[in-house]
Design a protein around this motif. Structure first.
Motif, PDB file in Angstrom:
ATOM      1  N   PRO A 258       0.839  -1.212   0.000  1.00 52.28           N
ATOM      2  CA  PRO A 258       0.000   0.000   0.000  1.00 52.28           C
ATOM      3  C   PRO A 258       0.868   1.253   0.000  1.00 52.28           C
ATOM      4  O   PRO A 258       2.046   1.217   0.368  1.00 52.28           O
ATOM      5  N   ASP A 259       0.284   2.349  -0.420  1.00 49.61           N
ATOM      6  CA  ASP A 259       0.994   3.621  -0.380  1.00 49.61           C
ATOM      7  C   ASP A 259       1.221   4.030   1.072  1.00 49.61           C
ATOM      8  O   ASP A 259       0.766   3.370   2.006  1.00 49.61           O
ATOM      9  N   GLU A 260       1.886   5.127   1.261  1.00 53.05           N
ATOM     10  CA  GLU A 260       2.160   5.604   2.620  1.00 53.05           C
ATOM     11  C   GLU A 260       0.861   5.750   3.414  1.00 53.05           C
ATOM     12  O   GLU A 260      -0.172   6.146   2.872  1.00 53.05           O
ATOM     13  N   GLY A 261       0.944   5.397   4.706  1.00 50.96           N
ATOM     14  CA  GLY A 261      -0.222   5.485   5.569  1.00 50.96           C
ATOM     15  C   GLY A 261      -0.057   6.565   6.626  1.00 50.96           C
ATOM     16  O   GLY A 261       1.052   6.779   7.141  1.00 50.96           O
ATOM     17  N   ILE A 262      -1.136   7.226   6.965  1.00 46.84           N
ATOM     18  CA  ILE A 262      -1.096   8.294   7.984  1.00 46.84           C
ATOM     19  C   ILE A 262      -1.153   7.654   9.364  1.00 46.84           C
ATOM     20  O   ILE A 262      -2.016   6.823   9.654  1.00 46.84           O
ATOM     21  N   LEU A 263      -0.227   8.050  10.235  1.00 50.33           N
ATOM     22  CA  LEU A 263      -0.186   7.507  11.584  1.00 50.33           C
ATOM     23  C   LEU A 263      -1.367   8.011  12.402  1.00 50.33           C
ATOM     24  O   LEU A 263      -1.818   9.153  12.237  1.00 50.33           O
ATOM     25  N   LEU A 264      -1.871   7.171  13.290  1.00 51.80           N
ATOM     26  CA  LEU A 264      -3.044   7.489  14.099  1.00 51.80           C
ATOM     27  C   LEU A 264      -2.815   8.747  14.948  1.00 51.80           C
ATOM     28  O   LEU A 264      -1.762   8.928  15.548  1.00 51.80           O
ATOM     29  N   ASN A 265      -3.834   9.623  14.958  1.00 53.32           N
ATOM     30  CA  ASN A 265      -3.821  10.864  15.742  1.00 53.32           C
ATOM     31  C   ASN A 265      -2.786  11.880  15.262  1.00 53.32           C
ATOM     32  O   ASN A 265      -2.375  12.769  16.019  1.00 53.32           O
ATOM     33  N   THR A 266      -2.333  11.732  14.020  1.00 51.23           N
ATOM     34  CA  THR A 266      -1.362  12.690  13.471  1.00 51.23           C
ATOM     35  C   THR A 266      -1.701  12.966  12.006  1.00 51.23           C
ATOM     36  O   THR A 266      -2.595  12.352  11.432  1.00 51.23           O
ATOM     37  N   ASN A 267      -0.957  13.893  11.427  1.00 48.07           N
ATOM     38  CA  ASN A 267      -1.022  14.142   9.985  1.00 48.07           C
ATOM     39  C   ASN A 267       0.222  13.621   9.282  1.00 48.07           C
ATOM     40  O   ASN A 267       0.456  13.913   8.113  1.00 48.07           O
ATOM     41  N   VAL A 268       1.023  12.839  10.021  1.00 47.83           N
ATOM     42  CA  VAL A 268       2.284  12.329   9.487  1.00 47.83           C
ATOM     43  C   VAL A 268       2.017  11.097   8.626  1.00 47.83           C
ATOM     44  O   VAL A 268       1.353  10.148   9.061  1.00 47.83           O
ATOM     45  N   SER A 269       2.528  11.118   7.419  1.00 51.27           N
ATOM     46  CA  SER A 269       2.379   9.986   6.495  1.00 51.27           C
ATOM     47  C   SER A 269       3.732   9.304   6.334  1.00 51.27           C
ATOM     48  O   SER A 269       4.722   9.947   5.973  1.00 51.27           O
ATOM     49  N   LEU A 270       3.763   8.000   6.631  1.00 53.86           N
ATOM     50  CA  LEU A 270       5.008   7.238   6.549  1.00 53.86           C
ATOM     51  C   LEU A 270       4.808   5.975   5.705  1.00 53.86           C
ATOM     52  O   LEU A 270       3.693   5.439   5.625  1.00 53.86           O
ATOM     53  N   PRO A 271       5.878   5.476   5.105  1.00 55.45           N
ATOM     54  CA  PRO A 271       5.754   4.260   4.297  1.00 55.45           C
ATOM     55  C   PRO A 271       5.488   3.031   5.174  1.00 55.45           C
ATOM     56  O   PRO A 271       5.779   3.028   6.370  1.00 55.45           O
ATOM     57  N   TYR A 272       4.949   1.995   4.566  1.00 54.39           N
ATOM     58  CA  TYR A 272       4.771   0.718   5.252  1.00 54.39           C
ATOM     59  C   TYR A 272       6.120  -0.007   5.268  1.00 54.39           C
ATOM     60  O   TYR A 272       6.862   0.018   4.279  1.00 54.39           O
ATOM     61  N   VAL A 273       6.408  -0.652   6.403  1.00 53.48           N
ATOM     62  CA  VAL A 273       7.756  -1.188   6.605  1.00 53.48           C
ATOM     63  C   VAL A 273       7.722  -2.625   7.128  1.00 53.48           C
ATOM     64  O   VAL A 273       6.687  -3.116   7.600  1.00 53.48           O
ATOM     65  N   PHE A 274       8.890  -3.262   7.042  1.00 55.50           N
ATOM     66  CA  PHE A 274       9.144  -4.555   7.670  1.00 55.50           C
ATOM     67  C   PHE A 274      10.198  -4.337   8.749  1.00 55.50           C
ATOM     68  O   PHE A 274      11.123  -3.537   8.563  1.00 55.50           O
ATOM     69  N   VAL A 275      10.061  -5.015   9.881  1.00 52.16           N
ATOM     70  CA  VAL A 275      11.003  -4.826  10.982  1.00 52.16           C
ATOM     71  C   VAL A 275      12.021  -5.961  10.985  1.00 52.16           C
ATOM     72  O   VAL A 275      11.686  -7.120  10.732  1.00 52.16           O
ATOM     73  N   VAL A 276      13.276  -5.607  11.282  1.00 52.59           N
ATOM     74  CA  VAL A 276      14.382  -6.564  11.267  1.00 52.59           C
ATOM     75  C   VAL A 276      15.302  -6.285  12.448  1.00 52.59           C
ATOM     76  O   VAL A 276      15.122  -5.298  13.173  1.00 52.59           O
ATOM     77  N   ASP A 277      16.316  -7.145  12.615  1.00 50.27           N
ATOM     78  CA  ASP A 277      17.320  -6.867  13.643  1.00 50.27           C
ATOM     79  C   ASP A 277      18.530  -6.197  12.993  1.00 50.27           C
ATOM     80  O   ASP A 277      18.518  -5.871  11.805  1.00 50.27           O
TER      81      ASP A 277
END
Length: 426
Positions: A258-277
């Motif tokens: 999906p395209d960038e998503g807006i974080l809850l309770n903010t107007n900040v739009s960030l890309p969708y990510v995968f978490v790693v070590d």
């Protein structure tokens, strides 16, 4: 006179040479005959295998099902219902026909010996005593059944097919692990094997052993969404990930994220990510922890904590799989191709058993996952107590890598969100 004497000596030498050569020839023929005799089968079937007519693995499985003892579930690592389901799925593929010389091994015994091998890690020799058929037959059963299971259960591990499916995974990560815009946790493990014949340093890894690599992406419900198995252990761990079809699709924007998503309770739009070590490289869609030690309350430390909570799902998946399928307890003494098939079977069975109504509580009983109390204190899952004996799986090697400015900016925005609008009570 001298000439006659010379001819006599030549004839005598020729005769002596002939006798000597003939003697060596006869000696060689006798040796070959003795070797053939030593290789001749002294009996058609050993007495222990003949005893199958009195009591065999089919009888054993029937006895294990009797009563509420749960011994069948412990023996096969699944419910009898799922065992029968798998028989129906792979039966037509692995079934054999009786011959005039002997009866074939029934399908249920072929499946049972394979599941027992995965569950216990016992040698083929030990399993041949238990199931009362030859070591060679055990080896063929394991190979054929794993191949059939991989074919019939391959739909258990699939990547999301559209952005809506990816967003569902993201919502689950936010609800369960408080990490927004997260699409999965990525990690890899070296699966230790015996030194393959003629491989030289092809499978030689940084730990000084031989291995193939299992690379996986895991969702918020402890399920595999992607696996890549079989890369040689000598290849650098960053190279392993970059050579996977998953990374190539991610790099080419072919995953339908999906395209960038807006974080809850903010107007900040960030890309969708995968978490790693820290073994992986930081990028716009790959979030890794900040390096170094940070004081309490520091945004970087809080980001690392939140990322570790989300990434813990992949640790649990590997830990649970290796604690249930104890074939991973030590080096797997088979060729790399066979180890790849076996490892794939275990990952598919993991998803199959996790989704099963009758086997889910058997495969992942209460308390097996890591948990947290109301203060955010981690309560280790029961699988961690069994990791001390683990000698077949170990983590990827950490290598320092440079990150792009865009990737660092995205990480800083996540860390700022976690100490402002996205902070948790504890």
């Amino acid at each position: 006179m001298a000439s006659a004497r010379d001819q006599t000596q030549v004839a005598a030498c020729a005769a002596a040479y002939f006798v000597m050569v003939s003697g060596e020839y006869l000696k060689e023929k006798l040796t070959q005959k003795e070797k053939r005799k030593s290789k001749e089968r002294r009996y058609w079937m050993h007495d222990i295998y003949k005893s199958r007519t009195r009591y065999n693995a089919t009888n054993l499985l029937q006895d294990l099902r009797q009563g509420p003892s749960n011994k069948f579930q412990n023996f096969c690592r699944m419910s009898a219902t799922d065992f029968e389901y798998l028989i129906q799925k792979i039966g037509p593929i692995i079934s054999k026909n009786d011959t005039n010389m002997r009866k074939c091994i029934p399908v249920q015994e072929r499946l049972a010996v394979t599941l027992r091998f995965l569950a216990s890690g016992d040698s083929f020799k030990s399993l041949s005593y238990l199931f009362r058929f030859s070591v060679q037959t055990v080896s063929r059963c394991v190979q054929e059944v794993c191949k059939a299971l991989n074919e019939e259960l391959k739909s258990e591990i699939t990547l999301p097919k559209n952005s809506s499916d990816w967003k569902k995974i993201s919502l689950e990560f936010n609800e369960k692990w408080n990490f927004p815009n997260c699409l999965g946790a990525i990690d890899g493990k070296h699966v230790v094997i015996q030194c393959p014949v003629g491989s030289e340093t092809e499978y030689y890894n940084y730990k000084g052993t031989f291995s193939i690599v299992l690379m996986a992406v895991v969702n918020a419900n402890y399920g595999f969404t992607f696996v890549d198995i079989g890369c040689q252990g000598r290849i650098s761990d960053s190279g392993v990930f970059r050579n996977t079809s998953f990374f190539k699709k991610l790099d080419a924007n072919d995953l339908l994220l999906p395209d960038e998503g807006i974080l809850l309770n903010t107007n900040v739009s960030l890309p969708y990510v995968f978490v790693v070590d820290k073994a992986f490289a930081l990028s716009k869609n790959i979030m890794k922890p900040y390096s170094g030690v940070h004081e309490k309350g520091n945004p970087k430390r809080i980001f690392n904590y939140r990322l570790s909570r989300a990434r813990r799902v992949v640790e649990n998946v590997f830990g649970i799989m290796t604690s249930v399928f104890r074939v991973f307890r030590g080096p797997i003494l088979l060729e790399p191709e066979k180890v790849t098939e076996i490892t794939m079977t275990c990952t598919l069975l993991h998803n199959f058993l996790r989704r099963s109504k009758s086997s889910s509580s058997i495969y992942t009983p209460p308390g097996i996952f890591d948990n947290e109390d109301n203060d955010g204190i981690i309560i280790p899952g029961s699988w961690r107590s069994e990791q001390n004996n683990m000698r077949s799986m170990f983590p990827l090697q950490t290598v320092a890598r440079k990150s792009s400015l865009d990737a660092k900016t995205v990480r800083d925005q996540f860390s700022n969100y976690f100490v402002t609008s996205g902070k948790v009570p504890w």
